[in-house]
Design an enzyme around this catalytic site. Structure first.
Site, PDB file in Angstrom:
ATOM      1  N   VAL A  14       0.818  -1.221  -0.041  1.00 35.31           N
ATOM      2  CA  VAL A  14      -0.338   0.217   0.066  1.00 35.31           C
ATOM      3  C   VAL A  14       0.860   1.448   0.003  1.00 35.31           C
ATOM      4  CG1 VAL A  14      -2.134  -0.935   1.225  1.00 35.31           C
ATOM      5  CG2 VAL A  14      -0.055  -0.025   2.458  1.00 35.31           C
ATOM      6  N   GLY A  15       2.320   1.220   0.099  1.00 35.09           N
ATOM      7  CA  GLY A  15       3.002   2.555   0.055  1.00 35.09           C
ATOM      8  C   GLY A  15       3.632   2.535   1.484  1.00 35.09           C
ATOM      9  N   THR A  17       6.709   1.565   2.498  1.00 34.53           N
ATOM     10  CA  THR A  17       7.992   1.708   2.280  1.00 34.53           C
ATOM     11  C   THR A  17       8.145   3.060   1.558  1.00 34.53           C
ATOM     12  OG1 THR A  17       8.660  -0.647   2.078  1.00 34.53           O
ATOM     13  CG2 THR A  17      10.323   0.971   1.234  1.00 34.53           C
ATOM     14  N   LYS A  38      13.638  -2.400   9.337  1.00 36.37           N
ATOM     15  CA  LYS A  38      12.531  -3.319   8.855  1.00 36.37           C
ATOM     16  C   LYS A  38      12.693  -4.715   9.587  1.00 36.37           C
ATOM     17  CE  LYS A  38       9.629  -5.052   5.614  1.00 36.37           C
ATOM     18  NZ  LYS A  38       8.447  -4.226   4.891  1.00 36.37           N
ATOM     19  N   THR A  42       9.950 -10.371   4.152  1.00 32.02           N
ATOM     20  CA  THR A  42       9.639 -11.598   3.422  1.00 32.02           C
ATOM     21  C   THR A  42       9.806 -11.318   1.847  1.00 32.02           C
ATOM     22  OG1 THR A  42       7.332 -11.388   3.539  1.00 32.02           O
ATOM     23  CG2 THR A  42       8.243 -12.405   5.518  1.00 32.02           C
ATOM     24  N   GLU A 116       9.488  -0.271   9.900  1.00 29.92           N
ATOM     25  CA  GLU A 116       8.408  -0.323   8.958  1.00 29.92           C
ATOM     26  C   GLU A 116       8.121  -2.037   9.234  1.00 29.92           C
ATOM     27  OE1 GLU A 116       9.013  -0.360   4.470  1.00 29.92           O
ATOM     28  OE2 GLU A 116       7.273  -1.867   4.330  1.00 29.92           O
ATOM     29  N   GLY A 119       3.073  -6.101   5.831  1.00 32.31           N
ATOM     30  CA  GLY A 119       1.643  -6.166   5.746  1.00 32.31           C
ATOM     31  C   GLY A 119       0.811  -5.165   6.483  1.00 32.31           C
ATOM     32  N   PRO A 206       0.274  11.929  -3.367  1.00 32.13           N
ATOM     33  CA  PRO A 206      -0.158  11.703  -4.858  1.00 32.13           C
ATOM     34  C   PRO A 206       0.583  10.534  -5.522  1.00 32.13           C
ATOM     35  CG  PRO A 206       1.397  13.630  -5.164  1.00 32.13           C
ATOM     36  CD  PRO A 206       1.266  13.034  -3.332  1.00 32.13           C
ATOM     37  N   TYR A 207       0.222  10.273  -6.630  1.00 29.73           N
ATOM     38  CA  TYR A 207       1.090   9.319  -7.296  1.00 29.73           C
ATOM     39  C   TYR A 207       2.462   9.678  -7.416  1.00 29.73           C
ATOM     40  CZ  TYR A 207       2.709   5.900 -10.963  1.00 29.73           C
ATOM     41  OH  TYR A 207       3.318   5.194 -11.674  1.00 29.73           O
TER      42      TYR A 207
HETATM   43  N1  LIG Z   1       2.433   7.191  -4.245  1.00 31.67           N
HETATM   44  C1  LIG Z   1       2.807   6.217  -5.170  1.00 31.67           C
HETATM   45  N2  LIG Z   1       3.197   6.572  -6.348  1.00 31.67           N
HETATM   46  C2  LIG Z   1       3.822   5.783  -7.134  1.00 31.67           C
HETATM   47  N3  LIG Z   1       3.911   4.312  -6.864  1.00 31.67           N
HETATM   48  C3  LIG Z   1       3.795   4.106  -5.835  1.00 31.67           C
HETATM   49  C4  LIG Z   1       3.174   4.998  -4.675  1.00 31.67           C
HETATM   50  N4  LIG Z   1       3.080   4.566  -3.429  1.00 31.67           N
HETATM   51  C5  LIG Z   1       3.508   3.017  -3.700  1.00 31.67           C
HETATM   52  N5  LIG Z   1       3.954   2.885  -4.966  1.00 31.67           N
HETATM   53  C6  LIG Z   1       4.553   1.632  -5.495  1.00 31.67           C
HETATM   54  O1  LIG Z   1       3.469   0.661  -5.146  1.00 31.67           O
HETATM   55  C7  LIG Z   1       4.590  -0.492  -4.812  1.00 31.67           C
HETATM   56  C8  LIG Z   1       4.106  -0.977  -3.322  1.00 31.67           C
HETATM   57  O2  LIG Z   1       4.594   0.205  -2.344  1.00 31.67           O
HETATM   58  P1  LIG Z   1       5.491  -0.178  -1.297  1.00 31.67           P
HETATM   59  O3  LIG Z   1       6.584  -1.140  -1.484  1.00 31.67           O
HETATM   60  O4  LIG Z   1       5.958   1.264  -0.656  1.00 31.67           O
HETATM   61  O5  LIG Z   1       4.077  -0.997  -0.494  1.00 31.67           O
HETATM   62  P2  LIG Z   1       4.455  -1.548   1.020  1.00 31.67           P
HETATM   63  O6  LIG Z   1       3.195  -1.371   1.746  1.00 31.67           O
HETATM   64  O7  LIG Z   1       5.845  -0.987   1.696  1.00 31.67           O
HETATM   65  O8  LIG Z   1       4.541  -3.088   0.681  1.00 31.67           O
HETATM   66  P3  LIG Z   1       5.177  -4.330   1.486  1.00 31.67           P
HETATM   67  O9  LIG Z   1       3.841  -4.732   2.227  1.00 31.67           O
HETATM   68  O10 LIG Z   1       5.664  -5.337   0.552  1.00 31.67           O
HETATM   69  O11 LIG Z   1       6.440  -3.900   2.456  1.00 31.67           O
HETATM   70  C9  LIG Z   1       6.074  -0.017  -5.002  1.00 31.67           C
HETATM   71  O12 LIG Z   1       6.474  -0.532  -6.100  1.00 31.67           O
HETATM   72  C10 LIG Z   1       5.832   1.374  -5.109  1.00 31.67           C
HETATM   73  O13 LIG Z   1       6.956   1.796  -5.751  1.00 31.67           O
HETATM   74 MG   LIG Z   2       7.418  -2.209   2.224  1.00 29.36          MG
END
Ligand SMILES: Nc1ncnc2c1ncn2[C@@H]1O[C@H](COP(=O)(O)OP(=O)(O)OP(=O)(O)O)[C@@H](O)[C@H]1O
Ligand SMILES: [Mg+2]
Length: 235
Positions: A14-15, A17, A38, A42, A116, A119, A206-207
């Site tokens: 969900v973002g 990281t 972290k 996994t 971090e 999930g 935003p994206y």
């Molecule tokens: N705001 C955003 N704009 C563009 N891409 C994004 C954005 N947020 C996340 N992403 C992309 O979506 C994917 C998932 O984001 P991220 O790795 O941050 O999720 P996570 O919650 O940390 O995942 P995990 O549970 O695996 O740790 C990545 O490829 C990241 O680059």
């Molecule tokens: Mg992550």
């Protein structure tokens, strides 16, 4: 001992990281020393005979952390599963006391330390021990990253309720837009949530087109800057 924050999310991918990197970039460019952790990653792929923790490496680079990866990410596991399940399948015993020792050591040397999860909040690190338990043990305020899409009102409300039920302090939640073109749900979710919780929305990301440190620091200062003042003042 510096401040710490725990980054969780409404789901995997969900973002978390991205938001952790954005915060690390902003803190770093504000002149703070930034610790990163972290505790378990996994779905690690083997590179040069070692399991490579992609999130931990991204965080380490953005934060400019000199800590060895062994400390930033003490548990690296192959299976893309919850850490407790991936660890059991790999014959690894996750030691919470060890995670705590490493966290305390990193936090003692830095102004702010960002941890971090993996999930969402109730993902288990051990069969009966979740990330909510870890955030509580480390006394960390929680930031919830919410994927801004259809279904998020429920996922975020459940996460907020679960955090409250466990006595966690939630600093706020962040809407993260994973799509370049916001959906109708993404446009309307933020207002809908305001009626459901008193927990503050810290802002909306935003994206993102650039993951480079300076670009992230600038974006996060614009989008979350005000909401972070409280966190930083508590140092
Ligand atoms: N705001 C955003 N704009 C563009 N891409 C994004 C954005 N947020 C996340 N992403 C992309 O979506 C994917 C998932 O984001 P991220 O790795 O941050 O999720 P996570 O919650 O940390 O995942 P995990 O549970 O695996 O740790 C990545 O490829 C990241 O680059
Ligand atoms: Mg992550």
């Amino acid at each position: 001992m510096g401040t710490g924050i725990f980054i969780t999310g409404t789901d995997t991918a969900v973002g978390k990281t991205l938001v952790a990197c954005g915060l690390a970039a902003l803190f770093k460019e504000s002149g703070l020393s930034v610790g990163i952790m972290k505790p378990a990653e996994t779905g690690c792929i083997e590179k040069d005979g070692e399991l490579f923790p992609e999130d931990a490496v991204r965080l380490k680079n953005v934060a400019g952390s000199d800590d060895p990866l062994e400390n930033i990410c003490p548990y690296r596991l192959v299976d893309p599963l919850a850490p407790s399940v991936a660890a059991e399948r790999a014959g690894v015993k996750i030691d919470i006391a060890r995670i705590r020792r490493i966290y305390d050591e990193i936090a003692s040397r830095n102004d702010i330390t960002i941890v971090e999860g993996a999930g969402g909040l109730l993902v288990p690190l051990l069969p009966h021990y979740t990330y909510a338990d870890l955030a509580k043990l480390l006394k960390l305020p929680v930031i919830i990253v919410a994927a801004n899409r259809l279904g998020a009102i429920n996922h975020l409300s459940l996460t907020l309720e679960s955090a409250a039920a466990r006595g966690l302090r939630v600093a706020g939640y962040v809407w993260n837009n994973l799509e370049r073109q916001p959906s109708l749900a993404a446009e309307t979710n933020p207002d809908a949530l305001r009626f459901l919780t008193a927990v503050p929305c810290m802002g909306e990301i935003p994206y993102v087109e650039s993951f480079e440190r300076h670009a992230l620091a600038k974006l996060f200062a614009e989008r979350l800057g005000g909401a972070l003042d409280g966190l930083l003042k508590r140092r």
